[in-house]
Design a protein around this motif. Structure first.
Motif, PDB file in Angstrom:
ATOM      1  N   CYS A   1      -7.191   2.375   3.380  1.00  0.00           N
ATOM      2  CA  CYS A   1      -6.535   3.629   2.987  1.00  0.00           C
ATOM      3  C   CYS A   1      -7.280   4.289   1.833  1.00  0.00           C
ATOM      4  O   CYS A   1      -7.387   5.516   1.782  1.00  0.00           O
ATOM      5  CB  CYS A   1      -5.080   3.363   2.606  1.00  0.00           C
ATOM      6  SG  CYS A   1      -4.077   2.861   4.029  1.00  0.00           S
ATOM      7  N   ASP A   2      -7.811   3.501   0.913  1.00  0.00           N
ATOM      8  CA  ASP A   2      -8.587   4.062  -0.192  1.00  0.00           C
ATOM      9  C   ASP A   2      -9.828   4.772   0.350  1.00  0.00           C
ATOM     10  O   ASP A   2     -10.184   5.853  -0.116  1.00  0.00           O
ATOM     11  CB  ASP A   2      -8.983   2.957  -1.167  1.00  0.00           C
ATOM     12  CG  ASP A   2      -9.634   3.511  -2.416  1.00  0.00           C
ATOM     13  OD1 ASP A   2      -9.074   4.448  -3.012  1.00  0.00           O
ATOM     14  OD2 ASP A   2     -10.704   3.010  -2.796  1.00  0.00           O
TER      15      ASP A   2
ATOM     16  N   HIS B   1     -10.658   8.604  -0.316  1.00  0.00           N
ATOM     17  CA  HIS B   1     -11.814   8.809  -1.190  1.00  0.00           C
ATOM     18  C   HIS B   1     -13.095   8.432  -0.457  1.00  0.00           C
ATOM     19  O   HIS B   1     -13.689   7.397  -0.744  1.00  0.00           O
ATOM     20  CB  HIS B   1     -11.676   7.972  -2.463  1.00  0.00           C
ATOM     21  CG  HIS B   1     -10.398   8.207  -3.192  1.00  0.00           C
ATOM     22  ND1 HIS B   1      -9.359   7.302  -3.176  1.00  0.00           N
ATOM     23  CD2 HIS B   1      -9.972   9.253  -3.937  1.00  0.00           C
ATOM     24  CE1 HIS B   1      -8.363   7.780  -3.893  1.00  0.00           C
ATOM     25  NE2 HIS B   1      -8.703   8.961  -4.358  1.00  0.00           N
TER      26      HIS B   1
ATOM     27  N   SER C   1      -6.972  -3.677  -5.341  1.00  0.00           N
ATOM     28  CA  SER C   1      -6.018  -2.974  -4.477  1.00  0.00           C
ATOM     29  C   SER C   1      -4.636  -2.934  -5.130  1.00  0.00           C
ATOM     30  O   SER C   1      -3.955  -1.912  -5.099  1.00  0.00           O
ATOM     31  CB  SER C   1      -5.918  -3.659  -3.116  1.00  0.00           C
ATOM     32  OG  SER C   1      -7.138  -3.554  -2.431  1.00  0.00           O
TER      33      SER C   1
ATOM     34  N   LEU D   1      -3.515   1.017  -3.364  1.00  0.00           N
ATOM     35  CA  LEU D   1      -4.013   1.362  -2.031  1.00  0.00           C
ATOM     36  C   LEU D   1      -4.865   0.230  -1.495  1.00  0.00           C
ATOM     37  O   LEU D   1      -5.669  -0.343  -2.230  1.00  0.00           O
ATOM     38  CB  LEU D   1      -4.887   2.626  -2.085  1.00  0.00           C
ATOM     39  CG  LEU D   1      -4.211   3.947  -2.366  1.00  0.00           C
ATOM     40  CD1 LEU D   1      -5.242   5.023  -2.598  1.00  0.00           C
ATOM     41  CD2 LEU D   1      -3.279   4.327  -1.254  1.00  0.00           C
TER      42      LEU D   1
ATOM     43  N   THR E   1      -4.724  -0.274  -7.913  1.00  0.00           N
ATOM     44  CA  THR E   1      -4.746   1.125  -7.471  1.00  0.00           C
ATOM     45  C   THR E   1      -3.553   1.492  -6.593  1.00  0.00           C
ATOM     46  O   THR E   1      -3.225   2.659  -6.460  1.00  0.00           O
ATOM     47  CB  THR E   1      -6.036   1.439  -6.686  1.00  0.00           C
ATOM     48  OG1 THR E   1      -6.080   0.614  -5.522  1.00  0.00           O
ATOM     49  CG2 THR E   1      -7.266   1.218  -7.538  1.00  0.00           C
TER      50      THR E   1
ATOM     51  N   CYS F   1       0.845  -1.188   0.000  1.00  0.00           N
ATOM     52  CA  CYS F   1       0.000   0.000   0.000  1.00  0.00           C
ATOM     53  C   CYS F   1       0.886   1.245   0.000  1.00  0.00           C
ATOM     54  O   CYS F   1       1.848   1.335   0.770  1.00  0.00           O
ATOM     55  CB  CYS F   1      -0.909  -0.004   1.222  1.00  0.00           C
ATOM     56  SG  CYS F   1      -1.946   1.474   1.360  1.00  0.00           S
TER      57      CYS F   1
END
Length: 56
Positions: free
Chosen positions: A30-31, A35, A21, A26, A24, A9
Motif C-alpha cells: 500500500c505504501d 508513494h 510498516s 501502511l 507509518t 494497514c
C-alpha cells in the motif's frame, strides 16, 4: 510480558508486522501504491537532432 496491540494497514486493513510498516501505518504494498518511486533520470535521455557547428 505484555502482548503488542495488533496494528493494521490504514489502507487495506491487513496486519502489519515490520517495524517501519507499524510506524507509518501502511504495509509495503500500500505504501508503494501511495508513494511510487520517482522517475529514473538516466532513462529519460533521448537523442535530439542538431545542426552541425559552423566551421566544422
Amino acid at each position: 510480558p505484555a502482548a503488542r496491540r495488533p496494528v493494521r494497514c490504514a489502507l487495506c486493513g491487513r496486519p502489519l508486522t515490520g517495524a517501519e510498516s507499524r510506524r507509518t501505518g501502511l504495509g509495503p504494498d500500500c505504501d508503494a501504491k501511495l508513494h511510487p518511486p520517482g522517475p529514473d533520470i538516466r532513462t529519460r535521455r533521448h537523442e535530439v537532432e542538431q545542426d552541425p557547428l559552423p566551421g566544422t
